[in-house]
Design an enzyme around this catalytic site. Structure first.
Site, mmCIF file in Angstrom:
data_model
loop_
_atom_site.group_PDB
_atom_site.id
_atom_site.type_symbol
_atom_site.label_atom_id
_atom_site.label_comp_id
_atom_site.label_asym_id
_atom_site.label_seq_id
_atom_site.Cartn_x
_atom_site.Cartn_y
_atom_site.Cartn_z
ATOM 1 N N ASN A 15 0.832 -1.212 0.000
ATOM 2 C CA ASN A 15 0.000 0.000 0.000
ATOM 3 C C ASN A 15 0.858 1.249 0.000
ATOM 4 O O ASN A 15 1.959 1.251 0.553
ATOM 5 C CB ASN A 15 -0.848 0.088 1.286
ATOM 6 C CG ASN A 15 -1.919 -0.976 1.369
ATOM 7 O OD1 ASN A 15 -2.494 -1.353 0.358
ATOM 8 N ND2 ASN A 15 -2.166 -1.456 2.573
ATOM 9 N N ASP A 17 1.084 4.607 1.855
ATOM 10 C CA ASP A 17 0.575 5.226 3.092
ATOM 11 C C ASP A 17 0.457 6.734 2.875
ATOM 12 O O ASP A 17 1.459 7.405 2.601
ATOM 13 C CB ASP A 17 1.556 4.982 4.250
ATOM 14 C CG ASP A 17 1.515 3.552 4.756
ATOM 15 O OD1 ASP A 17 0.641 2.782 4.310
ATOM 16 O OD2 ASP A 17 2.359 3.223 5.608
ATOM 17 N N GLY A 43 1.926 -0.883 3.570
ATOM 18 C CA GLY A 43 1.236 -2.164 3.408
ATOM 19 C C GLY A 43 1.937 -3.169 4.296
ATOM 20 O O GLY A 43 3.173 -3.246 4.304
ATOM 21 N N ASN A 47 5.855 -3.931 4.121
ATOM 22 C CA ASN A 47 6.597 -3.478 5.305
ATOM 23 C C ASN A 47 7.413 -4.619 5.902
ATOM 24 O O ASN A 47 8.589 -4.451 6.251
ATOM 25 C CB ASN A 47 5.638 -2.965 6.380
ATOM 26 C CG ASN A 47 5.048 -1.609 6.040
ATOM 27 O OD1 ASN A 47 5.457 -0.970 5.068
ATOM 28 N ND2 ASN A 47 4.077 -1.183 6.826
ATOM 29 N N ASN A 188 -1.913 -8.201 18.460
ATOM 30 C CA ASN A 188 -1.863 -7.201 19.522
ATOM 31 C C ASN A 188 -3.079 -7.433 20.431
ATOM 32 O O ASN A 188 -3.854 -8.373 20.224
ATOM 33 C CB ASN A 188 -1.776 -5.779 18.957
ATOM 34 C CG ASN A 188 -3.008 -5.380 18.150
ATOM 35 O OD1 ASN A 188 -4.077 -5.967 18.290
ATOM 36 N ND2 ASN A 188 -2.853 -4.381 17.302
ATOM 37 N N ASP A 249 6.018 8.004 16.005
ATOM 38 C CA ASP A 249 4.985 7.506 15.092
ATOM 39 C C ASP A 249 5.005 5.978 15.195
ATOM 40 O O ASP A 249 6.000 5.357 14.827
ATOM 41 C CB ASP A 249 5.304 7.992 13.673
ATOM 42 C CG ASP A 249 4.328 7.462 12.625
ATOM 43 O OD1 ASP A 249 3.375 6.746 12.998
ATOM 44 O OD2 ASP A 249 4.533 7.761 11.440
ATOM 45 N N ASP A 255 4.755 -4.404 12.278
ATOM 46 C CA ASP A 255 5.378 -5.019 11.099
ATOM 47 C C ASP A 255 6.873 -5.229 11.327
ATOM 48 O O ASP A 255 7.428 -6.278 10.967
ATOM 49 C CB ASP A 255 5.162 -4.146 9.862
ATOM 50 C CG ASP A 255 3.691 -3.972 9.533
ATOM 51 O OD1 ASP A 255 2.910 -4.879 9.851
ATOM 52 O OD2 ASP A 255 3.335 -2.927 8.967
HETATM 53 P P1 ADP Z 1 0.841 -3.178 16.534
HETATM 54 O O1 ADP Z 1 1.496 -2.053 15.761
HETATM 55 O O2 ADP Z 1 0.616 -4.403 15.709
HETATM 56 O O3 ADP Z 1 -0.361 -2.770 17.350
HETATM 57 P P2 ADP Z 1 2.437 -2.976 18.946
HETATM 58 O O4 ADP Z 1 2.023 -1.559 19.052
HETATM 59 O O5 ADP Z 1 2.092 -3.886 20.061
HETATM 60 O O6 ADP Z 1 1.950 -3.655 17.581
HETATM 61 O O7 ADP Z 1 4.023 -2.958 18.732
HETATM 62 C C1 ADP Z 1 4.764 -4.105 18.398
HETATM 63 C C2 ADP Z 1 6.014 -4.149 19.259
HETATM 64 O O8 ADP Z 1 6.827 -2.986 19.008
HETATM 65 C C3 ADP Z 1 5.756 -4.131 20.757
HETATM 66 O O9 ADP Z 1 5.521 -5.418 21.237
HETATM 67 C C4 ADP Z 1 7.045 -3.532 21.289
HETATM 68 O O10 ADP Z 1 8.078 -4.503 21.348
HETATM 69 C C5 ADP Z 1 7.404 -2.515 20.214
HETATM 70 N N1 ADP Z 1 6.838 -1.186 20.561
HETATM 71 C C6 ADP Z 1 5.693 -0.648 20.103
HETATM 72 N N2 ADP Z 1 5.466 0.576 20.652
HETATM 73 C C7 ADP Z 1 6.516 0.828 21.480
HETATM 74 C C8 ADP Z 1 6.906 1.914 22.340
HETATM 75 N N3 ADP Z 1 6.146 3.006 22.450
HETATM 76 N N4 ADP Z 1 8.064 1.800 23.035
HETATM 77 C C9 ADP Z 1 8.837 0.706 22.932
HETATM 78 N N5 ADP Z 1 8.527 -0.348 22.140
HETATM 79 C C10 ADP Z 1 7.396 -0.309 21.419
#
Ligand code: ADP
Length: 306
Positions: A15, A17, A43, A47, A188, A249, A255
């Site tokens: 995709n 973005d 995408g 990614n 998640n 961000d 991904d």
């Molecule tokens: P998704 O984008 O699928 O919702 P997550 O937000 O859970 O997945 O992020 C995937 C992984 O990336 C997390 O398990 C963590 O290891 C890392 N991560 C995501 N956000 C943060 C953050 N703010 N600080 C540190 N690590 C992060």
């Protein structure tokens, strides 16, 4: 260990973005002003292929783009990272997929995906890509392409002895044939709750254990800044912290995480070690804007948390 031509082959979406920063999101009927539009390659499929390649993996992508400027942009981005595109097909009669993304002041994102050419990926494309899928140590899937293509590709991978990783995103029902092949299923908290039902929301370890009992060989529940929980077979779920990172961000964090997990599994790591490495990749990805533009090289990974 058996030798494979590919560490990770991704069967998934490509995709463009389209990203706008906002102070707050509009209510229905309301208009708000945002930042300048930024167009990034994205995408979930693309990614993950880029993230695996940037970390040093031999990566390939099976997918579809349209015959348009976005498609060219995306091909260029994938090629620049060395992803094999022999099975990235161009669809003449559908636009390249786009994701409409707003990023809030805390780095949180809201996303609408218009699938376009991604929706045309079918079992025939999987048959054409059979040799590549069968030569991959790990085959990685998400749900931004049609389920029949995913199921067909997982069947090819399973027959060839490859390891199947499914990121249930966006969440949708999947047949048992696919679920029971996942090693791991990566979700998640939203996706975990989707599978188990709202009444099961709560302790992530309990979520992971309940998911592991529902069919997959193993389960990884990602918890943003709070890290991940890993449930490997019948063993008690283990919580892994993520390195601390200032979130600019969060687009693409999942991904980057999943791609790094697939790569380390392909290199022979046990699941827990692979998840520790992947948490570092996910944390690295939240520190910069965009998805692919935020993915780390190995020397950009933060150290493991103390
Ligand atoms: P998704 O984008 O699928 O919702 P997550 O937000 O859970 O997945 O992020 C995937 C992984 O990336 C997390 O398990 C963590 O290891 C890392 N991560 C995501 N956000 C943060 C953050 N703010 N600080 C540190 N690590 C992060």
């Amino acid at each position: 260990m058996r030798s494979w031509d590919w560490d990770v082959v991704v069967v998934g979406s490509v995709n463009a973005d389209l990203v706008v920063g906002v102070d707050r999101r509009p209510a229905p009927g309301e208009t708000v002003l945002g930042s300048d539009l930024a167009t990034h390659p994205g995408g979930k499929g693309a990614n993950q292929a880029v993230a695996a390649a940037r970390l040093g993996g031999r990566a390939g992508l099976v997918g579809r783009v349209g015959d348009d400027g976005h498609g060219e942009l995306l091909r260029g981005a994938l090629a620049a990272d060395g992803v094999d595109l022999a099975h990235l097909l161009t669809t003449p009669d559908a636009p390249t997929g786009v994701a409409l993304i707003t990023v809030g002041p805390d780095g949180d994102n809201s996303i609408i995906v218009s699938p376009g050419a991604n929706a045309r990926l079918g079992p025939d494309d999987v048959t054409a890509a059979r040799a590549m899928i069968a030569a991959a140590s790990v085959v990685s899937f998400q749900l931004e392409v049609p389920l029949p293509a995913v199921v067909a590709a997982a069947r090819v991978a399973a027959e060839a002895g490859g390891r199947i990783v499914l990121n249930l995103s966006p969440p949708a029902p999947v047949p048992d044939e696919l679920l029971t092949r996942c090693d791991p299923l990566v979700v998640n908290e939203h996706e975990a709750t989707y599978l188990l039902g709202e009444d099961r929301a709560g302790d992530p370890r309990a979520l992971a254990a309940a998911l592991a009992r529902s069919g997959p060989r193993s389960v990884v529940v990602t918890l943003g800044a709070d890290g991940v929980v890993v449930a490997d077979g019948a063993a008690a779920p283990v919580r892994i912290p993520s390195p601390r990172a200032e979130a600019v961000d969060t687009t693409g964090a999942g991904d980057a995480f999943t791609a790094a997990l697939c790569l380390r599994l392909a290199r022979g790591d046990p699941l827990l070690d692979a998840a520790r490495y992947a948490a570092r990749a996910g944390a690295a990805a939240v520190r910069k804007a965009g998805a692919q533009s935020s993915f780390p090289t190995p020397d950009e990974l933060p150290p493991p948390p103390a």
